[in-house]
Design a protein around this motif. Structure first.
Motif, PDB file in Angstrom:
ATOM      1  N   LYS A  58       0.826  -1.219  -0.178  1.00  0.00           N
ATOM      2  CA  LYS A  58      -0.103   0.037  -0.138  1.00  0.00           C
ATOM      3  C   LYS A  58       1.018   1.169  -0.079  1.00  0.00           C
ATOM      4  O   LYS A  58       0.608   2.412  -0.664  1.00  0.00           O
ATOM      5  CB  LYS A  58      -0.903   0.060   1.060  1.00  0.00           C
ATOM      6  N   ALA A  59       1.962   1.136   0.943  1.00  0.00           N
ATOM      7  CA  ALA A  59       2.752   2.253   0.959  1.00  0.00           C
ATOM      8  C   ALA A  59       3.343   2.687  -0.321  1.00  0.00           C
ATOM      9  O   ALA A  59       3.668   3.855  -0.839  1.00  0.00           O
ATOM     10  CB  ALA A  59       3.769   1.973   2.003  1.00  0.00           C
ATOM     11  N   LEU A  60       3.810   1.529  -1.279  1.00  0.00           N
ATOM     12  CA  LEU A  60       4.486   1.724  -2.486  1.00  0.00           C
ATOM     13  C   LEU A  60       3.447   2.444  -3.632  1.00  0.00           C
ATOM     14  O   LEU A  60       3.936   3.178  -4.524  1.00  0.00           O
ATOM     15  CB  LEU A  60       5.154   0.534  -3.252  1.00  0.00           C
ATOM     16  N   LEU A  61       2.424   1.938  -3.556  1.00  0.00           N
ATOM     17  CA  LEU A  61       1.398   2.235  -4.399  1.00  0.00           C
ATOM     18  C   LEU A  61       1.012   3.835  -4.037  1.00  0.00           C
ATOM     19  O   LEU A  61       0.615   4.477  -5.014  1.00  0.00           O
ATOM     20  CB  LEU A  61      -0.081   1.510  -4.187  1.00  0.00           C
ATOM     21  N   ASP A  62       0.988   4.090  -2.830  1.00  0.00           N
ATOM     22  CA  ASP A  62       0.829   5.796  -2.537  1.00  0.00           C
ATOM     23  C   ASP A  62       1.903   6.598  -3.005  1.00  0.00           C
ATOM     24  O   ASP A  62       1.694   7.856  -3.175  1.00  0.00           O
ATOM     25  CB  ASP A  62       0.654   5.800  -0.995  1.00  0.00           C
ATOM     26  N   CYS A  63       3.065   6.094  -3.589  1.00  0.00           N
ATOM     27  CA  CYS A  63       3.784   6.663  -4.160  1.00  0.00           C
ATOM     28  C   CYS A  63       3.887   6.837  -5.665  1.00  0.00           C
ATOM     29  O   CYS A  63       4.880   7.741  -6.368  1.00  0.00           O
ATOM     30  CB  CYS A  63       5.285   5.879  -3.937  1.00  0.00           C
ATOM     31  N   VAL A  64       2.918   6.283  -6.034  1.00  0.00           N
ATOM     32  CA  VAL A  64       2.950   6.309  -7.674  1.00  0.00           C
ATOM     33  C   VAL A  64       1.952   7.581  -8.031  1.00  0.00           C
ATOM     34  O   VAL A  64       0.780   7.658  -7.286  1.00  0.00           O
ATOM     35  CB  VAL A  64       2.120   4.944  -8.301  1.00  0.00           C
ATOM     36  N   PRO A  65       2.329   8.544  -8.778  1.00  0.00           N
ATOM     37  CA  PRO A  65       1.580   9.722  -8.942  1.00  0.00           C
ATOM     38  C   PRO A  65       0.437   9.422  -9.928  1.00  0.00           C
ATOM     39  O   PRO A  65       0.440   8.317 -10.773  1.00  0.00           O
ATOM     40  CB  PRO A  65       2.262  10.648  -9.850  1.00  0.00           C
ATOM     41  N   ASP A  66      -0.864  10.028 -10.229  1.00  0.00           N
ATOM     42  CA  ASP A  66      -1.636   9.871 -11.039  1.00  0.00           C
ATOM     43  C   ASP A  66      -1.528  10.538 -12.239  1.00  0.00           C
ATOM     44  O   ASP A  66      -0.624  11.611 -12.352  1.00  0.00           O
ATOM     45  CB  ASP A  66      -3.139  10.123 -10.434  1.00  0.00           C
ATOM     46  N   ALA A  67      -2.484  10.262 -13.391  1.00  0.00           N
ATOM     47  CA  ALA A  67      -2.065  10.798 -14.842  1.00  0.00           C
ATOM     48  C   ALA A  67      -2.244  12.222 -14.421  1.00  0.00           C
ATOM     49  O   ALA A  67      -1.758  12.921 -15.321  1.00  0.00           O
ATOM     50  CB  ALA A  67      -2.834  10.228 -15.759  1.00  0.00           C
ATOM     51  N   GLU A  68      -3.515  12.827 -13.941  1.00  0.00           N
ATOM     52  CA  GLU A  68      -3.674  14.198 -13.835  1.00  0.00           C
ATOM     53  C   GLU A  68      -2.645  15.138 -12.751  1.00  0.00           C
ATOM     54  O   GLU A  68      -2.804  16.185 -12.662  1.00  0.00           O
ATOM     55  CB  GLU A  68      -5.066  14.631 -13.090  1.00  0.00           C
ATOM     56  N   GLY A  69      -1.882  14.407 -12.163  1.00  0.00           N
ATOM     57  CA  GLY A  69      -0.997  15.105 -10.947  1.00  0.00           C
ATOM     58  C   GLY A  69      -1.763  15.653  -9.973  1.00  0.00           C
ATOM     59  O   GLY A  69      -1.294  16.633  -9.007  1.00  0.00           O
ATOM     60  N   LYS A  70      -3.048  15.200  -9.631  1.00  0.00           N
ATOM     61  CA  LYS A  70      -3.814  15.574  -8.465  1.00  0.00           C
ATOM     62  C   LYS A  70      -3.682  14.831  -7.073  1.00  0.00           C
ATOM     63  O   LYS A  70      -3.926  15.274  -6.302  1.00  0.00           O
ATOM     64  CB  LYS A  70      -5.195  15.658  -9.107  1.00  0.00           C
ATOM     65  N   LYS A  71      -3.164  13.708  -7.236  1.00  0.00           N
ATOM     66  CA  LYS A  71      -3.075  12.609  -6.124  1.00  0.00           C
ATOM     67  C   LYS A  71      -1.785  13.109  -5.302  1.00  0.00           C
ATOM     68  O   LYS A  71      -0.800  13.326  -5.910  1.00  0.00           O
ATOM     69  CB  LYS A  71      -3.002  11.298  -6.670  1.00  0.00           C
ATOM     70  N   PRO A  72      -2.085  13.485  -4.117  1.00  0.00           N
ATOM     71  CA  PRO A  72      -0.843  13.792  -3.241  1.00  0.00           C
ATOM     72  C   PRO A  72       0.070  12.726  -2.996  1.00  0.00           C
ATOM     73  O   PRO A  72      -0.438  11.462  -2.723  1.00  0.00           O
ATOM     74  CB  PRO A  72      -1.421  14.178  -1.830  1.00  0.00           C
ATOM     75  N   LEU A  73       1.570  12.910  -3.322  1.00  0.00           N
ATOM     76  CA  LEU A  73       2.308  11.778  -3.042  1.00  0.00           C
ATOM     77  C   LEU A  73       2.734  11.715  -1.591  1.00  0.00           C
ATOM     78  O   LEU A  73       2.818  12.817  -0.941  1.00  0.00           O
ATOM     79  CB  LEU A  73       3.506  12.048  -3.884  1.00  0.00           C
ATOM     80  N   LYS A  74       2.842  10.695  -1.280  1.00  0.00           N
ATOM     81  CA  LYS A  74       3.269  10.113   0.369  1.00  0.00           C
ATOM     82  C   LYS A  74       4.461   9.577   0.426  1.00  0.00           C
ATOM     83  O   LYS A  74       4.763   8.702  -0.322  1.00  0.00           O
ATOM     84  CB  LYS A  74       1.986   9.205   0.947  1.00  0.00           C
ATOM     85  N   PRO A  75       5.601  10.023   1.120  1.00  0.00           N
ATOM     86  CA  PRO A  75       6.843   9.144   1.643  1.00  0.00           C
ATOM     87  C   PRO A  75       6.373   7.866   2.198  1.00  0.00           C
ATOM     88  O   PRO A  75       5.301   7.619   2.851  1.00  0.00           O
ATOM     89  CB  PRO A  75       7.577  10.161   2.292  1.00  0.00           C
ATOM     90  N   ILE A  76       7.305   7.269   1.894  1.00  0.00           N
ATOM     91  CA  ILE A  76       6.874   5.830   2.913  1.00  0.00           C
ATOM     92  C   ILE A  76       7.129   5.973   4.129  1.00  0.00           C
ATOM     93  O   ILE A  76       8.105   6.384   4.697  1.00  0.00           O
ATOM     94  CB  ILE A  76       7.981   4.415   2.136  1.00  0.00           C
ATOM     95  N   ASP A  77       5.942   5.503   5.058  1.00  0.00           N
ATOM     96  CA  ASP A  77       6.158   5.682   6.392  1.00  0.00           C
ATOM     97  C   ASP A  77       6.277   4.134   6.966  1.00  0.00           C
ATOM     98  O   ASP A  77       5.490   3.303   6.783  1.00  0.00           O
ATOM     99  CB  ASP A  77       4.612   6.178   6.807  1.00  0.00           C
ATOM    100  N   TYR A  78       7.267   4.205   7.601  1.00  0.00           N
ATOM    101  CA  TYR A  78       7.535   2.697   8.080  1.00  0.00           C
ATOM    102  C   TYR A  78       6.826   2.443   9.476  1.00  0.00           C
ATOM    103  O   TYR A  78       7.450   1.361  10.242  1.00  0.00           O
ATOM    104  CB  TYR A  78       9.094   2.501   8.239  1.00  0.00           C
ATOM    105  N   ALA A  79       5.965   3.174   9.797  1.00  0.00           N
ATOM    106  CA  ALA A  79       5.517   2.966  11.237  1.00  0.00           C
ATOM    107  C   ALA A  79       4.625   1.438  11.542  1.00  0.00           C
ATOM    108  O   ALA A  79       4.840   0.984  12.449  1.00  0.00           O
ATOM    109  CB  ALA A  79       4.416   4.017  11.655  1.00  0.00           C
ATOM    110  N   TRP A  80       4.107   1.018  10.100  1.00  0.00           N
ATOM    111  CA  TRP A  80       3.331  -0.367  10.084  1.00  0.00           C
ATOM    112  C   TRP A  80       4.495  -1.304  10.610  1.00  0.00           C
ATOM    113  O   TRP A  80       3.972  -2.361  11.040  1.00  0.00           O
ATOM    114  CB  TRP A  80       2.974  -0.546   8.844  1.00  0.00           C
TER     115      TRP A  80
END
Length: 281
Positions: free
Chosen positions: A249-271
């Motif tokens: 899930k963390a890796l997928l959160d790092c992938v931008p969307d085509a419109e550039g609207k999705k905020p990118l998240k750094p990988i959080d290793y709290a999990w």
């Protein structure tokens, strides 16, 4: 589809520190005509897993357990001589850096021809014709066979590496980050070329990447690795649409969307701390 590759419980450690697990209990399967992508950040064990298939690990490393079955044969038990009959002929590999993988003082045609001479016994006119055909298959004019690597662009050198890897029409192609350092347009061309060749030759392809965009474009199945272990695997549709592991899930959160609207998240290793806390001492 027939099972082409089956890795069971692969473990790799440094010989000087056998307690340190670089690859820990990795298992995966690959069928003929399909593409499996191994994805994960640097140091997750992707390339070590691929190199172990070809028995190309550094002398400082050791495969301490596990079985590597290729076309029903345990190739981990073969002698170096027997492995040389497989490498380049039944299993091809595209390495990460084409400029360092190609010999700078030999023409690209000569380097492609070496594989054809050693494994297929080609020489003379037949050899030249086969080299020309391979170059044309990967989108390079046949007259560039006399060029040296530094006379070619990065994308052209990568195509030469592909030509070398498919020269003997292998059953399995291992591609270790084949689009590294290439611009986006060339990356797309290389991936399309690999997919076309895989389909034409009915090869199985094991592709290593950091990029879930590449996974979505080319993979049938995906294996997610973290710190030497497989944390999730399955069909590309299942993993991308419904990831189960926090790292996926963390890796997928790092992938931008085509419109550039999705905020990118750094990988959080709290999990990771949460998982460790849930494991009984």
């Amino acid at each position: 589809m027939s099972e082409l590759l089956n890795i069971k419980n692969l473990t790799i450690t440094p010989k000087a520190a056998p307690q340190k697990l670089l690859v820990n209990g990795v298992s995966l399967t690959l069928e003929s005509g399909k593409t499996t992508c191994i994805v994960g950040e640097s140091g997750s064990g992707k390339s070590l897993t691929a190199l172990s298939i070809m028995s190309l690990l550094s002398p400082q490393l050791a495969k301490t357990s596990g079985q590597i079955m290729f076309q029903g044969q345990d190739i981990g038990q073969l002698s170096n001589q027997a492995l040389r009959e497989i490498r380049g002929k039944r299993i091809g590999m595209i390495f990460q850096e084409p400029m360092t993988s190609l010999n700078p003082v030999l023409t690209v045609g000569y380097q492609i021809g070496e594989t054809l001479t050693v494994h297929l016994g080609l020489n003379g006119r037949a050899l030249k014709e086969k080299i020309a055909s391979l170059l044309e298959q990967v989108g390079i004019p046949a007259n560039r066979a006399n060029s040296y690597p530094d006379e070619l662009s990065g994308g052209q050198r990568q195509r030469v590496m592909i030509a070398m890897s498919i020269a003997c029409e292998p059953a399995l192609l291992i591609a270790d980050e084949p689009t590294t350092a290439l611009d986006v347009t060339v990356q797309a061309q290389i991936l399309q070329l690999l997919d076309t060749l895989k389909t034409r030759m009915n090869m199985g392809m094991l592709l290593i990447t950091h990029d879930f965009g590449v996974v979505a474009d080319i993979a049938d199945d995906v294996v997610v690795m973290f710190r030497g272990e497989v944390v999730e695997q399955g069909s590309v549709t299942a993993v991308l649409r419904n990831p189960q592991h926090p790292y996926t899930k963390a890796l997928l959160d790092c992938v931008p969307d085509a419109e550039g609207k999705k905020p990118l998240k750094p990988i959080d290793y709290a999990w990771l701390n949460e998982i460790k806390a849930s494991i009984p001492a």
